[in-house]
Motif scaffolding. Structure first.
Motif, mmCIF file in Angstrom:
data_model
loop_
_atom_site.group_PDB
_atom_site.id
_atom_site.type_symbol
_atom_site.label_atom_id
_atom_site.label_comp_id
_atom_site.label_asym_id
_atom_site.label_seq_id
_atom_site.Cartn_x
_atom_site.Cartn_y
_atom_site.Cartn_z
ATOM 1 N N TYR A 84 -2.061 0.697 -4.291
ATOM 2 C CA TYR A 84 -1.020 -0.287 -3.998
ATOM 3 C C TYR A 84 -0.033 -0.287 -5.159
ATOM 4 O O TYR A 84 -0.402 -0.033 -6.304
ATOM 5 C CB TYR A 84 -1.612 -1.691 -3.840
ATOM 6 N N GLU B 291 0.838 -1.199 0.000
ATOM 7 C CA GLU B 291 0.000 0.000 0.000
ATOM 8 C C GLU B 291 0.872 1.248 0.000
ATOM 9 O O GLU B 291 1.884 1.312 0.691
ATOM 10 C CB GLU B 291 -0.931 0.000 1.217
ATOM 11 N N LYS C 68 -7.900 3.649 -2.166
ATOM 12 C CA LYS C 68 -6.619 3.076 -1.780
ATOM 13 C C LYS C 68 -5.777 2.833 -3.016
ATOM 14 O O LYS C 68 -6.301 2.638 -4.108
ATOM 15 C CB LYS C 68 -6.801 1.747 -1.039
#
Length: 98
Positions: free
Chosen positions: A67, A40, A65
Motif C-alpha cells: 500500500y 493498494e 500486499k
C-alpha cells in the motif's frame, strides 16, 4: 441549661459535618488517532529499494500486499509461514517505525 447548650452544639456540629460537599474528581482522557490513507498498489510498482530492503531485512518471508500513501510511504504486508507482519518503509527503502 448547660446540658441544653451542649446538646444543641453537638446536634449543630453533626449537621454541619454531613452538609459538607464531597469533592468529585472527573478524569477525562482524550486520544488522537492519526491514520494515513493508504491505497493498494501492485507489487510490480514497488521501487527496487523497497523490495531489496524486504529481501535483506526479512529473509524467508513473502511479500503479499503493498500500500502507498500520499507521503510516498509504503505499508507492506509480509508473511513467514502462518505469521503475518506489517512493515512501513519510505521510497528509499528505509524502515519506518509506527
Amino acid at each position: 441549661m448547660k446540658k441544653l447548650i451542649l446538646s444543641v452544639a453537638i446536634v449543630l456540629g453533626t449537621m454541619s459535618v454531613q452538609a459538607a460537599v464531597p469533592s468529585i474528581t472527573k478524569t477525562m482522557s482524550q486520544s488522537v488517532i492519526t491514520q494515513d490513507e493508504y491505497t493498494e498498489v501492485s507489487l510490480d510498482a514497488l521501487p527496487a529499494a523497497v523490495k531489496s530492503t524486504v529481501e535483506k531485512s526479512f529473509p524467508g518471508t513473502k511479500l503479499e500486499k503493498a500500500y502507498k500513501n500520499e507521503k510516498n510511504e509504503f505499508k507492506l504486508e509480509i508473511a513467514n509461514g502462518d505469521k503475518k507482519y506489517t512493515v512501513y518503509t519510505d521510497a528509499s527503502g528505509n524502515i519506518i517505525k509506527k
